[in-house]
Design a protein around this motif. Sequence first.
Motif: not given
Length: 213
Positions: A123, A125, A128, A133, A163-164
């Motif tokens: 994605l 920035p 986000r 996502a 984050a992922s």
Amino acid sequence: MTDLRLRTERLVLRRFSPADLPAVTALCGDPEVMRHLDDGRPVPPDRVATELLPGLLREYAELPDGLGRWALEARATAQAAEPGTGTGTEGRFLGWAALRPPSSVGLVGPERRDGDVELGYRLLPAARGRGYATEAAAALVRAAFAELGAERVVATTMTVNTASRRVLERVGLRHVRTFHVDWPDPIPGSEHGDVVHALTRAEWAAGRAGAVR
């Protein structure tokens, strides 16, 4: 075959085309996007034009129907509803989401099972922190099991990419192992290793990922 792959409450997932070269160049040339990917460096524009985008487009013909990398666009209703986005029109490029045969380090070799598909996403920035996502990943997890007959959805990321990892956990994938690779040109954080997350068909069917079904 239609360019549309999926439509969610706020997103459209569609095929890429040659006209998407500027968008893919911006995505893969962004240092923040690439910080935890590949060699950690932005992809040069000439490589996007001659290698990355052509390879991405070839996948639609070479992979089984339903697999590939898909452009993420915000639907017009989502843009109008979110502060700072304006009313806009459908088609604002946000990044990509993917379901593909496993190819990342840590997902191939003895670890790979028949029926595995690999989940991925990138994605911009600016996109986000809005749940895009998670929304795209959830839709692809559902498609993997309900449409494509996958036996397991797998994904890998750096241990430090919290984050992922949160996205993977929100759509039902659980941590199954951590591994370390002697990278020829390590990037910051690689000393902590990489993680594999996975969700099996049985787990999905049992409602372990209830929110994504």
